[in-house]
Design a protein around this motif. Structure first.
Motif: not given
Length: 55
Positions: A11-12, A40-45
């Motif tokens: 993400m970075i 990627l944000e969804w995967v983290l959540d």
């Protein structure tokens, strides 16, 4: 499966690419990268959920 740290690093990297592309005014690539960041944000959540999209 990717680790949380690997996802955060990706993400970075993508956010840095958006910043560089923004300076070059490349809207199409920026939008594609932002979509990847959202995934990627969804995967983290939801790390246990299915996140592969069928085309």
């Amino acid at each position: 499966m990717r680790s949380e740290d690997q996802i955060k690093r990706m993400m970075i990297q993508l956010e840095q690419m958006v910043q560089r592309l923004d300076k070059a005014h490349n809207e199409n690539e920026i939008n594609e990268i932002k979509a990847k960041i959202e995934i990627l944000e969804w995967v983290l959540d939801a790390p246990g959920g299915k996140y592969h999209v069928k085309n």
